[in-house]
Design an enzyme around this catalytic site. Structure first.
Site, PDB file in Angstrom:
ATOM      1  N   TYR A   1       0.856  -1.185   0.000  1.00  0.00           N
ATOM      2  CA  TYR A   1       0.000   0.000   0.000  1.00  0.00           C
ATOM      3  C   TYR A   1       0.896   1.240   0.000  1.00  0.00           C
ATOM      4  O   TYR A   1       2.052   1.186   0.450  1.00  0.00           O
ATOM      5  CB  TYR A   1      -0.886   0.018   1.255  1.00  0.00           C
ATOM      6  CG  TYR A   1      -2.018  -0.975   1.194  1.00  0.00           C
ATOM      7  CD1 TYR A   1      -3.277  -0.600   0.759  1.00  0.00           C
ATOM      8  CD2 TYR A   1      -1.817  -2.298   1.561  1.00  0.00           C
ATOM      9  CE1 TYR A   1      -4.319  -1.512   0.704  1.00  0.00           C
ATOM     10  CE2 TYR A   1      -2.851  -3.224   1.503  1.00  0.00           C
ATOM     11  CZ  TYR A   1      -4.099  -2.824   1.074  1.00  0.00           C
ATOM     12  OH  TYR A   1      -5.125  -3.725   1.007  1.00  0.00           O
TER      13      TYR A   1
ATOM     14  N   TYR B   1      -0.926 -10.257  -0.620  1.00  0.00           N
ATOM     15  CA  TYR B   1       0.189  -9.716   0.158  1.00  0.00           C
ATOM     16  C   TYR B   1       0.182 -10.303   1.560  1.00  0.00           C
ATOM     17  O   TYR B   1      -0.813 -10.893   1.988  1.00  0.00           O
ATOM     18  CB  TYR B   1       0.149  -8.178   0.213  1.00  0.00           C
ATOM     19  CG  TYR B   1      -1.055  -7.603   0.913  1.00  0.00           C
ATOM     20  CD1 TYR B   1      -2.231  -7.359   0.229  1.00  0.00           C
ATOM     21  CD2 TYR B   1      -1.016  -7.306   2.275  1.00  0.00           C
ATOM     22  CE1 TYR B   1      -3.334  -6.835   0.871  1.00  0.00           C
ATOM     23  CE2 TYR B   1      -2.124  -6.775   2.925  1.00  0.00           C
ATOM     24  CZ  TYR B   1      -3.277  -6.550   2.215  1.00  0.00           C
ATOM     25  OH  TYR B   1      -4.386  -6.039   2.835  1.00  0.00           O
TER      26      TYR B   1
ATOM     27  N   ARG C   1      -2.775 -12.636   2.616  1.00  0.00           N
ATOM     28  CA  ARG C   1      -4.158 -12.274   2.340  1.00  0.00           C
ATOM     29  C   ARG C   1      -4.373 -12.397   0.839  1.00  0.00           C
ATOM     30  O   ARG C   1      -3.505 -12.008   0.047  1.00  0.00           O
ATOM     31  CB  ARG C   1      -4.442 -10.801   2.701  1.00  0.00           C
ATOM     32  CG  ARG C   1      -4.419 -10.494   4.188  1.00  0.00           C
ATOM     33  CD  ARG C   1      -5.467  -9.441   4.505  1.00  0.00           C
ATOM     34  NE  ARG C   1      -6.793 -10.018   4.284  1.00  0.00           N
ATOM     35  CZ  ARG C   1      -7.887  -9.326   4.018  1.00  0.00           C
ATOM     36  NH1 ARG C   1      -7.830  -8.011   3.929  1.00  0.00           N
ATOM     37  NH2 ARG C   1      -9.054  -9.930   3.825  1.00  0.00           N
TER      38      ARG C   1
ATOM     39  N   HIS D   1      -7.324  -7.961  -2.957  1.00  0.00           N
ATOM     40  CA  HIS D   1      -8.654  -7.364  -2.740  1.00  0.00           C
ATOM     41  C   HIS D   1      -8.621  -5.868  -2.987  1.00  0.00           C
ATOM     42  O   HIS D   1      -7.556  -5.239  -2.953  1.00  0.00           O
ATOM     43  CB  HIS D   1      -9.145  -7.628  -1.306  1.00  0.00           C
ATOM     44  CG  HIS D   1      -8.153  -7.222  -0.266  1.00  0.00           C
ATOM     45  ND1 HIS D   1      -7.222  -8.087   0.243  1.00  0.00           N
ATOM     46  CD2 HIS D   1      -7.910  -6.033   0.325  1.00  0.00           C
ATOM     47  CE1 HIS D   1      -6.451  -7.454   1.111  1.00  0.00           C
ATOM     48  NE2 HIS D   1      -6.841  -6.205   1.178  1.00  0.00           N
TER      49      HIS D   1
ATOM     50  N   HIS E   1     -10.401  -2.499  -1.281  1.00  0.00           N
ATOM     51  CA  HIS E   1     -11.172  -2.041  -0.119  1.00  0.00           C
ATOM     52  C   HIS E   1     -12.172  -0.957  -0.532  1.00  0.00           C
ATOM     53  O   HIS E   1     -11.842  -0.090  -1.360  1.00  0.00           O
ATOM     54  CB  HIS E   1     -10.256  -1.383   0.913  1.00  0.00           C
ATOM     55  CG  HIS E   1      -9.333  -2.317   1.630  1.00  0.00           C
ATOM     56  ND1 HIS E   1      -9.660  -2.936   2.796  1.00  0.00           N
ATOM     57  CD2 HIS E   1      -8.068  -2.712   1.344  1.00  0.00           C
ATOM     58  CE1 HIS E   1      -8.638  -3.660   3.222  1.00  0.00           C
ATOM     59  NE2 HIS E   1      -7.648  -3.558   2.352  1.00  0.00           N
TER      60      HIS E   1
END
Ligand code: BEZ
Ligand code: FE
Length: 286
Positions: free
Chosen positions: A157, A191, A212, A215, A217
């Site tokens: 991120y 990640y 994970r 995805h 968010h």
């Protein structure tokens, strides 16, 4: 109270909770004390193990800052966050399932227009995301605010990677009057949750992986509706059935469909072949 024993200690502690305390607080403390005592008895918890646990919590506190809450990560990896999400969504059957917020949300992402772009100079597979925001009764929710964030092709991120601009792959946009929304982005990647603290130590000791599934968010808000915090997941991700934080729900796993059309790609200002994702969100009226 001189004579407390394994059999009477729990009751002795429970009796210390004032009947004048807030009733919900009494209920929570009664449950907590009862379950903690039962846990120690059931597992025959030794003094060394108890001290190890205290040290673990101390380290968890030391690792925690305003921007990196190791207690939340522990809660996430132990499934507690998802359990609380599910409890608070009871009776919400017609609304979109919620999923974990995670630690990487930043308030105040820049606004883009509905149909706008998050790709900028990111590498990765171009993806068109579109759908509608409606109420649980199916009627369109006009002008909902979508706050969207995801990771880059390297799995990071923007707020974990000094190479990325602060607001890379983050945006807010308003859906249209008829509830429709769309934006272009890249396909997110799987990640690992942060492993450099006690939660990582715990995962390792449990023989668990930290991954994970990929995805995107979403935090969606609209006047007269409860905020929806959720994620959508490509259904072909290798970790879709093995999320380290138990955030995946069947209803949130979606097909990222390949499209090979220069004409369609040109219409959205992206490269062919690209992926399309269609997802309709349903908000619960307050
Ligand atoms: C995330 O999706 O960003 C996330 C959620 C829980 C723990 C770590 C990361
Ligand atoms: Fe995430």
């Amino acid at each position: 109270m001189r004579n407390v024993t394994e059999d009477t200690l729990t009751q002795a502690v429970l009796e210390t909770i004032s009947k004048d305390a807030d009733p919900r607080f009494q209920e929570i403390m009664t449950g907590l004390v009862s379950h903690l005592h039962a846990f120690a008895l059931e597992t025959n918890l030794s003094k060394e193990e108890w001290l190890d646990a205290i040290e673990f919590l101390y380290q968890t506190g030391k690792k925690t800052t305003r921007n990196r809450n190791e207690f939340i990560l522990l809660s996430d990896t132990l499934g507690l966050s998802s359990m609380v999400d599910m409890i608070s969504s009871r009776g919400n059957d017609d609304a979109t399932d919620v999923s974990v917020l995670g630690p990487f949300y930043i308030e105040g992402a820049p606004f883009i227009k509905n149909g706008g772009d998050l790709i900028a100079d990111n590498t990765g597979q171009h993806t068109l995301v579109k759908g509608r925001i409606s109420s649980t009764d199916g009627s369109p929710v006009p002008n909902a605010l979508l706050d969207v964030w995801q990771n880059a092709e390297n799995g990071k991120y923007s707020n974990e990677d000094p190479e990325q601009d602060d607001n890379n792959l983050r945006a807010r946009l308003n859906a249209a009057e008829d509830g429709s929304y769309s934006f272009t982005t890249i396909r997110p990647t799987p990640y690992t949750v942060p492993e450099d603290g006690p939660a990582g130590v715990m995962l390792e000791a449990m023989g668990r992986h930290p991954w994970r599934p990929a995805h995107i968010h979403f935090k969606i808000s609209a006047d007269g509706f409860q905020d929806l915090i959720t994620e959508i997941y490509p259904d072909d991700d290798e970790y879709i059935d093995a999320d380290a934080v138990f955030g995946v729900r069947d209803s949130l796993a979606v097909s990222f469909k390949p499209v090979a059309s220069e004409e369609d790609a040109a219409q959205y200002g992206i490269k062919s072949p690209f992926l399309t994702v269609e997802y309709d969100f349903r908000l619960r009226p307050v």
